[in-house]
Scaffold this motif. Structure first.
Motif, PDB file in Angstrom:
ATOM      1  N   THR A 148      53.108 -63.427  37.643  1.00 54.63           N
ATOM      2  CA  THR A 148      52.245 -62.251  37.789  1.00 54.63           C
ATOM      3  C   THR A 148      51.111 -62.580  38.749  1.00 54.63           C
ATOM      4  O   THR A 148      50.757 -63.745  38.954  1.00 54.63           O
ATOM      5  N   ARG A 149      50.543 -61.538  39.309  1.00 54.39           N
ATOM      6  CA  ARG A 149      49.472 -61.727  40.290  1.00 54.39           C
ATOM      7  C   ARG A 149      48.578 -60.491  40.300  1.00 54.39           C
ATOM      8  O   ARG A 149      49.063 -59.372  40.078  1.00 54.39           O
ATOM      9  N   VAL A 150      47.307 -60.698  40.547  1.00 51.74           N
ATOM     10  CA  VAL A 150      46.354 -59.597  40.588  1.00 51.74           C
ATOM     11  C   VAL A 150      46.151 -59.149  42.025  1.00 51.74           C
ATOM     12  O   VAL A 150      45.881 -59.962  42.924  1.00 51.74           O
ATOM     13  N   ASP A 153      42.218 -54.731  41.276  1.00 50.72           N
ATOM     14  CA  ASP A 153      41.802 -54.958  39.903  1.00 50.72           C
ATOM     15  C   ASP A 153      42.958 -54.769  38.922  1.00 50.72           C
ATOM     16  O   ASP A 153      42.740 -54.523  37.740  1.00 50.72           O
ATOM     17  N   ARG A 154      44.186 -54.902  39.419  1.00 48.61           N
ATOM     18  CA  ARG A 154      45.339 -54.643  38.574  1.00 48.61           C
ATOM     19  C   ARG A 154      46.342 -55.789  38.667  1.00 48.61           C
ATOM     20  O   ARG A 154      46.531 -56.369  39.741  1.00 48.61           O
ATOM     21  N   ARG A 155      46.974 -56.109  37.552  1.00 45.47           N
ATOM     22  CA  ARG A 155      47.963 -57.180  37.521  1.00 45.47           C
ATOM     23  C   ARG A 155      49.372 -56.618  37.738  1.00 45.47           C
ATOM     24  O   ARG A 155      49.717 -55.553  37.234  1.00 45.47           O
TER      25      ARG A 155
END
Length: 251
Positions: A148-150, A153-155
């Protein structure tokens, strides 16, 4: 052009990875699926929105024990599917429907992977979903955690694209160059499955010559299609028939 569905699928062998178009029983390549069932190919890995019903569509291959693994988003209409999965005979990767669609499209576009918000902070991203059960009911293989990665401001979770050895699709209209036109909601997973196949086989209800289809009406260009077979009108089955009672009709 191929003279029959049997000829078109003759080189699909054991362990082949197959992307299959359709949604429920709508727009499924039924003649091609039956032709595969008539071969001895087994250990197949299938990518499709669902796995048909017990006696139609991919359910035919499933009941024959020809499918080893399924990647799908919905499997609730097939009792044999549930039996094989829970008894450890079938490996199943469940994935969100939009993610599955994009994995197929990305495979056809040459994109190896992509980030999506679907599934973040759920077992889809965190891992642990049973892919295969053991015969005693314990989990033999579970889904691994995903990167996962941001962004902003959202993953987002990283999903790998799908590239299949073969794709089987159904079209209402096609020409001998492989340009296809799909009927209404049958234009769901069919174009995406076709894009994901290294060798795409299309069964068409009506076959015409190149130039007879208005270029602006083509839903999938022939560059994605390697084989075409004219199968004629499709036997369109209704997955669930719901009828109103006389009293309900009067209201």
């Amino acid at each position: 052009m191929y003279s029959s569905a049997a000829e078109a699928v003759a080189d699909i062998g054991d362990g082949a990875r197959i992307a299959v178009g359709g949604f429920g029983l709508c727009g499924i390549p039924d003649a091609l699926i039956q032709a595969v069932a008539d071969t001895t190919a087994t250990g197949l890995e299938v990518f499709s929105n669902n796995c048909g019903v017990d006696d139609h569509g991919l359910g035919i291959l499933l009941s024959l024990g020809r499918i080893r693994r399924v990647t799908a988003s919905y499997v609730g209409e097939n009792k044999e599917f549930a039996r094989q999965y829970l008894s450890g005979e079938l490996e199943v990767e469940l994935t969100p429907q939009g993610t599955l669609a994009e994995r197929l499209r990305a495979g056809g576009a040459g994109i190896p992977a992509f980030y999506t918000p679907a599934g973040v902070s759920t077992p889809v991203a965190d891992g642990g979903i049973p892919w295969r059960y053991d015969s005693d009911g314990s989990v033999l293989i579970a889904s691994p955690p995903k990167e996962t990665r941001v962004f902003g401001d959202r993953r987002y979770v990283l999903e790998e694209s799908i590239r299949a050895d073969f794709a089987l699709v159904h079209a209402r209209l096609g020409d001998t160059a492989g340009n296809l036109v799909f009927e209404k909601t049958a234009m769901n997973f069919n174009p995406l499955a076709a894009m994901a196949g290294k060798v795409t086989i299309a069964q068409v209800e009506t076959l015409v010559q190149p130039g007879e289809i208005d270029p602006g009406s083509v839903h999938l260009p022939g560059v994605f299609v390697q084989r075409v077979v004219h199968t004629g009108p499709q036997d369109k089955r209704i997955e669930k028939r719901t009828m109103r009672t006389d009293e309900e009709a009067k209201r």
